[in-house]
Design a protein around this motif. Structure first.
Motif, PDB file in Angstrom:
ATOM      1  N   ARG A 130       8.956   2.138   7.499  1.00 57.03           N
ATOM      2  CA  ARG A 130       7.643   1.629   7.542  1.00 57.03           C
ATOM      3  C   ARG A 130       7.410   1.282   9.219  1.00 57.03           C
ATOM      4  O   ARG A 130       7.638   0.022   9.350  1.00 57.03           O
ATOM      5  N   LYS A 146      16.515  -6.953   7.204  1.00 54.14           N
ATOM      6  CA  LYS A 146      15.497  -6.753   6.041  1.00 54.14           C
ATOM      7  C   LYS A 146      14.645  -7.796   5.922  1.00 54.14           C
ATOM      8  O   LYS A 146      13.883  -7.836   4.918  1.00 54.14           O
ATOM      9  N   GLU A 194      -0.218  -8.665   4.602  1.00 57.22           N
ATOM     10  CA  GLU A 194       0.429  -8.881   3.372  1.00 57.22           C
ATOM     11  C   GLU A 194       0.719 -10.290   3.010  1.00 57.22           C
ATOM     12  O   GLU A 194       0.683 -10.656   1.941  1.00 57.22           O
ATOM     13  N   SER A 230      14.720   0.725   6.209  1.00 60.88           N
ATOM     14  CA  SER A 230      13.497  -0.071   5.950  1.00 60.88           C
ATOM     15  C   SER A 230      12.462  -0.171   7.111  1.00 60.88           C
ATOM     16  O   SER A 230      11.583  -0.254   7.111  1.00 60.88           O
ATOM     17  N   VAL A 231      13.372  -0.389   8.221  1.00 59.60           N
ATOM     18  CA  VAL A 231      12.730  -0.771   9.160  1.00 59.60           C
ATOM     19  C   VAL A 231      12.222   0.631  10.025  1.00 59.60           C
ATOM     20  O   VAL A 231      10.904   0.716  10.349  1.00 59.60           O
ATOM     21  N   ASP A 270       4.541   0.617  10.152  1.00 59.33           N
ATOM     22  CA  ASP A 270       3.558  -0.355  10.197  1.00 59.33           C
ATOM     23  C   ASP A 270       4.159  -1.721  10.217  1.00 59.33           C
ATOM     24  O   ASP A 270       3.531  -2.870  10.227  1.00 59.33           O
ATOM     25  N   GLY A 271       5.429  -1.938   9.706  1.00 64.90           N
ATOM     26  CA  GLY A 271       5.985  -3.096   9.696  1.00 64.90           C
ATOM     27  C   GLY A 271       5.715  -3.712   8.448  1.00 64.90           C
ATOM     28  O   GLY A 271       6.187  -5.180   8.266  1.00 64.90           O
ATOM     29  N   GLY A 272       4.935  -3.417   7.520  1.00 63.51           N
ATOM     30  CA  GLY A 272       4.895  -4.141   6.132  1.00 63.51           C
ATOM     31  C   GLY A 272       6.025  -3.937   5.308  1.00 63.51           C
ATOM     32  O   GLY A 272       7.072  -3.440   5.630  1.00 63.51           O
ATOM     33  N   VAL A 273       5.949  -4.709   4.310  1.00 65.06           N
ATOM     34  CA  VAL A 273       7.154  -4.763   3.442  1.00 65.06           C
ATOM     35  C   VAL A 273       6.622  -3.945   2.080  1.00 65.06           C
ATOM     36  O   VAL A 273       7.592  -3.899   1.236  1.00 65.06           O
ATOM     37  N   GLY A 274       5.715  -3.265   2.150  1.00 66.78           N
ATOM     38  CA  GLY A 274       5.258  -2.508   0.999  1.00 66.78           C
ATOM     39  C   GLY A 274       4.735  -3.251  -0.245  1.00 66.78           C
ATOM     40  O   GLY A 274       4.887  -2.762  -1.235  1.00 66.78           O
ATOM     41  N   LEU A 275       4.033  -4.289  -0.025  1.00 64.99           N
ATOM     42  CA  LEU A 275       3.683  -4.967  -1.031  1.00 64.99           C
ATOM     43  C   LEU A 275       2.429  -4.543  -1.665  1.00 64.99           C
ATOM     44  O   LEU A 275       2.149  -4.592  -3.073  1.00 64.99           O
ATOM     45  N   PHE A 276       1.559  -3.737  -0.918  1.00 64.74           N
ATOM     46  CA  PHE A 276       0.548  -3.212  -1.690  1.00 64.74           C
ATOM     47  C   PHE A 276       0.709  -1.979  -2.416  1.00 64.74           C
ATOM     48  O   PHE A 276       0.010  -1.089  -2.881  1.00 64.74           O
ATOM     49  N   LEU A 331      -0.976  -1.291  14.508  1.00 60.43           N
ATOM     50  CA  LEU A 331      -0.786  -1.509  13.106  1.00 60.43           C
ATOM     51  C   LEU A 331      -0.266  -2.844  13.024  1.00 60.43           C
ATOM     52  O   LEU A 331       0.218  -3.319  11.850  1.00 60.43           O
ATOM     53  N   LEU A 351      -0.025  -1.336  -5.930  1.00 58.77           N
ATOM     54  CA  LEU A 351      -1.422  -1.752  -6.638  1.00 58.77           C
ATOM     55  C   LEU A 351      -1.951  -0.583  -7.198  1.00 58.77           C
ATOM     56  O   LEU A 351      -2.562  -0.773  -8.334  1.00 58.77           O
ATOM     57  N   ILE A 352      -1.595   0.716  -6.651  1.00 59.44           N
ATOM     58  CA  ILE A 352      -2.167   1.810  -7.451  1.00 59.44           C
ATOM     59  C   ILE A 352      -1.016   2.285  -8.100  1.00 59.44           C
ATOM     60  O   ILE A 352      -0.071   2.726  -7.672  1.00 59.44           O
ATOM     61  N   ARG A 398      20.360  -0.359   3.971  1.00 58.05           N
ATOM     62  CA  ARG A 398      19.124  -0.475   3.643  1.00 58.05           C
ATOM     63  C   ARG A 398      18.166  -1.059   4.865  1.00 58.05           C
ATOM     64  O   ARG A 398      16.990  -0.785   5.161  1.00 58.05           O
ATOM     65  N   ARG A 399      18.714  -2.171   5.740  1.00 60.22           N
ATOM     66  CA  ARG A 399      18.131  -2.664   6.539  1.00 60.22           C
ATOM     67  C   ARG A 399      17.459  -1.809   7.676  1.00 60.22           C
ATOM     68  O   ARG A 399      16.196  -1.645   8.068  1.00 60.22           O
TER      69      ARG A 399
END
Lengths: 1048, 197
Positions: free
Chosen positions: B30, A504, A554, B26-27, B32-38, A547, B41-42, B22-23
């Motif tokens: 995404r 996670k 972030e 989620s991997v 792109d490896g991000g955690v979806g922080l952005f 990417l 924003l919108i 979940r683990r």
């Protein structure tokens, strides 16, 4: 008839009338119409009557007259006579004691007594009415208690003297109150007894006095409904606890008694005991507490080491900490004696780590160590060496984790005592205290840094503890030098940047949060050490298509939440963006960078507010971005023609311009249409209908700029022509959907904040009615419908009076055969939270707008629905759900009984999933807040929810015949699919799961069999989220009759 | 503490170390490896979404992807059951473990019946509550799985002194049914299952 006769007549009939009579007598006394002697003479016949009730009533009359008599009407001599008279009544008679006490209280209020009088009053009471419990009525005892309480408060010396000179006074005084059970009276008793406890020399009477109050422990009182005095169990508990903790003389009795009650099985009792012990150790003082400290530790530790209830453990911890705190005020011997068994025991538990006990030991050590520098020093210097030895010899990672968890607790305690870099601890000011961690700092750093960098990546929990420990270590005031902290920073950013993703990604999240916290303590170090590392990971261009930059970006953007480094984060991101633009990076990279800037700006919103006069970010960010968007020469990047990019640019500009003053915004406003290219506004959209595709997209940016302006700002053109231009512009068929949406938003913004209320009507008239005539049925088409709703959106929020004329027309469109459904879908936009029309964007938002739209629309929709043709009925349901989904329950519930049938019918619509979702959402709110309303519809509700949630084939076919059951099982597998999307199926199940708990058992029970059976099909749904809800829902329904089972 | 407990001090796994769906997802989701922080924003109700166009663009991803019931899903169903003597979940006590859950496909093409095999590991070999735990797991699965699954709960070989006997008890339909008639036992089971999500 004399007043007393009237009074007696009315006594049992009318309380108000009797009071009035007494008041009248008092007035006559004041006027001199009635002499006191006459009053007493009139009274004589009754007050000496053989009938005891008459005597009582007569006394009540006297007391009441006295309480109504104004100050100074009675002379000192008269008061003394009256006092003597009443006291003689108490001594001789005993009837009407309550009234006697009331009379005495009234006399006392009208003139302070002397020493002897006070003594006499209490003596008469104790000698002639002992024990008080012989008077059965609590209302009779209450005035007596109040009288004694008054004596305690005002004539303390007299009473104390009585105690000092009369040997058995105390015993009689204590036993006087014995057996009191009324809560209101008890409150007074506790407050009376607290005075001798604290102030008198109680010596031999200590135990008796203690027992007098402790008999009531624990308080289990529950106030009756509608209790007029409003006394709660908590009031009683608080007063009782104050009594028990009042004097160290109680310690020999209180501690054993309390510890005895600690064995109780009731959680409430235990909580009371623990709270009382906490109060006692705080109040009894170091000398007394030292005698009991170890006994208490031996008893309290079980509540923590074998905690059953978390809150009891917390209470016990507070009590232990309280002991340490009190002892720290005394000499060092007792404190050491107290801490020795504790550290010994905790050390023993550490040997078996990780266990519940070792964890609990960590809590104990943390709580106690954080009470004072002395305790922190003793505990840290005893525990840490042992902990390191155990760590060295530990054979499993789990054990090391358990040990480090305790270590972290100790560091946290140390911080509480000695402070962080940026804030002082409780005792930082103490020059004599040296931080005990000084000796262990480098060792601790080494152990945890090692753990973090060498443990395998899958040891998440162990590494999390290391990381957490390191973070706390960097915070300890003046412990690590900058070099060491830099080392920690590097470890953290390595985790964020170079470590591969695992599970996670808790480590990465923790590491970046750690960096944010360190940057709060040591901003410059983070800027110097971590920033270059982050920047190195961000490419100048993403031409290779990788990417990998996103997680780094972030993480970096998150650092902006720390105000000390906010500026630097923005600066670096901006530079990176400039480079990326120059290097022709793809639009997805630019979007990521812009998102990061926007995120960072959102985090540091406070700093933007502060610089409201002339924001440096305006020059640095807004202008370059806008010129990038609007350039038409070779420097123009096509990435800036992407609508998402433009939206982000707009948002970034908006957040910077928003807080600026009107003057500055006025300057900007002249240029916005042309995005500072210097064209006349007539050459650009929305005024120029022949502009290039690139130029039409500017509308997306200008929508945000328009949103950022204050409503006083002057627009470049007059509002009427601007609005007309926008409407014309929207109707072009060549627009992309986002550009059209942006234009519509501009219409909403203009109608909301750039038109003043007096001119609103005259400005909109030519638009809604001829010549533009938006509201004519003949001009309906998808675009005009959108425009109508855009105009309305602006009006709804400002609660315009125009709504009451527009809404009926709009509702009549629902019957339109071609566009009825489109109009119906528009209703959801009215109350939907708006993206651009917000308070921050200086829009006019009335607090009552939801209420108003509800009253204007919903009853009408419900009424028209009933009269509507079959074909247009769905339109009303769609419109209704569009309005309801955004309304708080308080508003909806007014019309609930009308709406419920409509909501249920919405579930039968075909294909309108949004409508169904909102209908179910609304039903859930009803179930939660007002389940009684649903009861009559239970059957229909359950059937509809089931058919919404389960495969179509199973509905109605799952009978008692097992063969049919089997057929549907394979049917579900074979792909008989419910028409509803997974989200709707899941939410329907969620709603169904609420039914058993919210509705009455007898209403739900008949459906249990059917529901449980049909849910078996939902258990085999294709989608996991639906299955999860089905399992949850079925479990709830299976429980339904289990309560009945227990009775068998 | 209650002195009657068989194992007063079991090893406890940290929640971060338990397997979870979940683990994995989620991997995968995404790339792109991000955690979806952005992502937030919108706002979800951004003005750029057109409410009039919504009905067309939905449910397409729904019907063509079937998510089968797998071992992780079974694990999620039973790992949150509470232990009868500790206030902890079977997952964190490692009584149920992901590798010990298997789903056997139908034995013949015509039969729709699959079998779920769960092997439980008692915290100590003489644990007297192994049967109750097994029963709890069994009841939970029977309530939560569609009828086309047969449930087989057993004690993992070699982890209990009387595993044979316990397995016999758990496998015997009649004895299971009889046990569920027992009010006290049902009370215990209900308490165990009350922590299930």
């Amino acid at each position: 008839m004399s007043d007393i006769q009237l009074y007696l007549l009315e006594f049992d009939k009318d309380k108000k009338e009797t009071s009035r009579i007494a008041e009248q007598s008092a007035t006559r006394l004041q006027n001199g119409e009635l002499k006191l002697v006459a009053l007493i003479e009139n009274l004589g016949e009754y007050i000496n009557n053989e009938e005891s009730t008459l005597r009582t009533k007569a006394m009540a009359y006297l007391a009441e007259v006295l309480s109504f008599t104004p100050q100074k009407v009675l002379s000192r001599h008269q008061r003394n006579l009256l006092c003597d008279f009443i006291l003689s009544r108490i001594a001789d008679d005993g009837e009407g004691l309550g009234s006697c006490a009331k009379g005495l209280l009234a006399l006392e209020e009208r003139g302070k007594w002397d020493y002897e009088r006070a003594t006499a009053v209490i003596e008469v009471l104790i000698n002639h009415t002992h024990p008080l419990r012989q008077y059965k009525l609590q209302t009779e005892r209450y005035p007596v208690l109040t009288l004694i309480d008054t004596l305690m408060a005002k004539y303390r010396d007299a009473l104390r003297n009585l105690h000092d000179t009369t040997p058995d006074f105390m015993a009689r005084f204590i036993s006087y109150f014995e057996g009191e059970k009324d809560p209101r009276n008890l409150m007074v008793v506790f407050s009376i007894l607290k005075v001798p406890m604290i102030e008198w020399d109680i010596g031999a009477d200590a135990q008796e006095l203690f027992d007098a109050v402790f008999n009531y422990f624990p308080i289990t009182f529950r106030p009756p409904p509608g209790d007029p005095y409003g006394i709660t169990a908590q009031h009683l508990k608080d007063r009782l606890r104050d009594c028990i903790a009042s004097t160290p003389d109680f310690a020999p009795y209180s501690f054993p008694a309390l510890l005895d009650k600690l064995d109780s099985t009731s959680v409430n009792t235990k909580r009371d005991v623990l709270q009382t012990i906490s109060s006692c150790v705080k109040e009894y003082g170091p000398r007394t507490v030292s005698l009991y400290s170890i006994t208490l530790w031996d008893a309290l530790k079980f509540e923590i080491l074998n905690a059953q209830e978390e809150d009891l453990a917390q209470e016990a911890l507070s009590a232990l900490a309280g002991i340490a705190q009190t002892l720290a005020d005394g000499s060092s011997g007792p404190l050491n004696a107290y801490l020795r068994p504790i550290t010994n025991e905790c050390n023993e538990h550490l040997e078996d780590a990780p266990t519940k006990q070792s964890q609990a030991s960590g809590q104990i050590l943390h709580k106690i160590a954080s009470t004072s520098p002395e305790t922190a020093t003793i505990i840290i210097s005893i525990i840490l060496p042992n902990l390191y030895t155990l760590y060295q010899t530990a054979d499993t990672t789990a054990k090391r984790r358990g040990l480090l968890e305790v270590l972290v607790q100790l560091i946290r305690a140390d911080i509480e005592v000695f402070g962080e870099w940026r804030s002082l601890g409780k005792f930082t000011g103490d020059p004599l205290a040296t931080n005990p961690l000084d000796k262990f700092g480098s060792r601790t750093l080494e152990v945890m840094a090692n753990g973090l960098s060498t443990a395998p990546i899958k040891e998440v929990s162990f590494r999390l503890v290391c990381l957490n420990g390191l973070l706390h270590l960097t915070k300890v005031r003046q412990l690590l030098d900058d070099q060491d902290i830099a080392k920690v920073i590097q470890l953290f950013h390595d985790v964020v940047i170079t470590e591969e993703s695992y599970g996670k990604d808790e480590m990465k999240a923790a590491a970046i949060n750690g960096l944010v916290e360190i940057s709060h303590q040591k901003p410059q170090l983070v800027v110097d050490k971590a920033f270059p590392a982050f920047m190195a990971e961000l490419p100048d261009t993403d031409a290779d298509g990788s990417l990998t930059y996103l997680p780094v970006l972030e993480a970096f953007a998150k650092l902006a939440s720390e105000e000390k480094v906010f500026d630097k984060v923005i600066l670096r991101l901006k530079n990176k963006l400039n480079t990326a633009v120059k290097e022709h990076a793809s639009s997805s990279y630019l979007v990521a960078l812009l998102s990061a800037i926007l995120y960072a700006l959102n985090q540091g919103g406070v700093q933007l507010e502060q610089s409201s006069e002339s924001s440096p970010y305006y020059q640095d960010i807004v202008l370059p971005l806008l010129s990038q968007v609007s350039s038409s020469d070779s420097s123009h990047q096509h990435a800036f023609d992407n609508e998402t990019t433009l939206d982000l640019v707009g948002r970034i500009c908006s957040i910077i311009i928003r807080p600026q003053s009107v003057e500055i915004q006025n300057k900007i406003s002249k240029e916005i249409q042309s995005l500072f290219r210097g064209f006349s506004f007539t050459d650009v959209p929305p005024f120029n209908l022949n502009c290039t595709l690139q130029q039409t997209k500017w509308m997306i940016v200008t929508a945000h700029l328009l949103g950022a302006f204050r409503k006083e700002v002057a627009l470049p053109s007059d509002t009427q022509s601007f609005l007309n231009a926008l409407i014309q512009f929207t109707q072009q068929s060549s627009l992309t959907p986002p550009v059209r949406a942006a234009t519509l938003s501009q219409i909403s913004l203009v109608t909301n904040k750039f038109i003043t209320t007096p001119t609103l009507n005259s400005l909109l008239e030519p638009i809604l009615y001829p010549p533009t005539d938006l509201l004519s049925p003949s001009s309906l088409n998808p675009t005009t419908i959108r425009i109508i709703f855009a105009v309305l959106k602006g009006l709804v929020l400002r609660n315009s009076t125009l709504l009451s004329t527009i809404y009926p027309t709009l509702l009549s469109f629902l019957t339109n055969p071609t566009y009825g459904t489109t109009v119906a879908h528009g209703f959801t936009t009215l109350l939907q939270p708006a993206d651009l029309l917000t308070k921050q964007n200086h829009c006019i938002i009335s607090g009552l707008h939801k209420q108003k739209t509800f009253t204007l629309l919903v009853p009408n929709i419900a009424a028209s629905f009933r009269a509507a043709e079959k074909e247009t009925k769905p339109n009303y349901l769609i419109a209704l759900s569009g309005v309801l989904r955004w309304l708080p329950f308080e508003i909806v519930q007014e019309e609930l009984s009308q709406l419920l049938p409509l909501l249920l019918q919405s579930l039968d619509l075909k294909g309108e999933e949004g409508v169904k979702e909102s209908a179910v959402g609304c039903l859930m709110k009803v179930l939660e807040r007002n389940p009684g309303m649903v009861e009559e519809h239970t059957g229909s509700l359950i059937t509809r929810l089931l058919s919404t949630a389960t495969p179509i084939a199973t509905v109605g076919s799952l009978g008692n015949n097992p063969a049919v059951g089997k057929a549907t099982i394979s049917g579900a597998r074979a792909g008989v699919v419910n028409g509803n999307p997974a989200r709707v199926r899941a939410v329907a199940l969620k709603c169904l799961a609420m039914v058993p708990a919210q509705l009455k058992m007898e209403v739900v029970l008949p459906f249990r069999r059917q529901v449980v059976k049909k849910l078996a099909a939902a258990l085999d749904d294709r989608r996991r989220i639906v299955r999860t809800e089905a399992v949850r829902c079925r479990a709830k329904w299976l429980e339904v009759d289990e309560v009945g089972d227990e009775d068998d | 503490m209650d002195p009657d407990k068989d194992n007063a001090n079991p090893t406890i796994l940290n929640p971060s170390d338990l397997p979870s769906r979940r683990r994995e997802s989620s991997v995968k989701k995404r790339e792109d490896g991000g955690v979806g922080l952005f992502d937030d924003l919108i706002p979800a109700y951004t003005y750029l979404n057109d409410p009039f166009d919504l009905p067309a663009s939905s449910s397409d991803s729904d019907s063509d992807s079937v998510e089968d019931i797998d071992a992780q899903e079974i694990y999620d169903l039973i790992s949150s059951i509470s232990d009868p003597e500790h206030p902890l979940s079977l997952g964190s006590l490692a009584v149920v473990n992901l590798p010990d859950i298997r789903i056997l496909p139908p034995t013949s093409a015509g039969s729709p019946i699959s079998t779920v095999v769960v092997e439980i590991t008692p915290t100590i070999t003489h644990c007297s509550l192994a049967t109750v735990i097994g029963l709890g797991v069994r009841v939970r699965l029977e309530q939560a799985l569609p009828p086309r699954f047969r449930v087989d709960v057993r004690i993992k070989k070699g982890t209990h002194s009387t595993d044979e006997a316990v397995n016999k008890q758990l496998g015997d339909k009649e004895r299971v049914a009889a046990a569920l008639e027992n009010g006290t036992l049902m009370g215990v089971l209900r308490k165990m299952l009350s922590t299930c999500e």
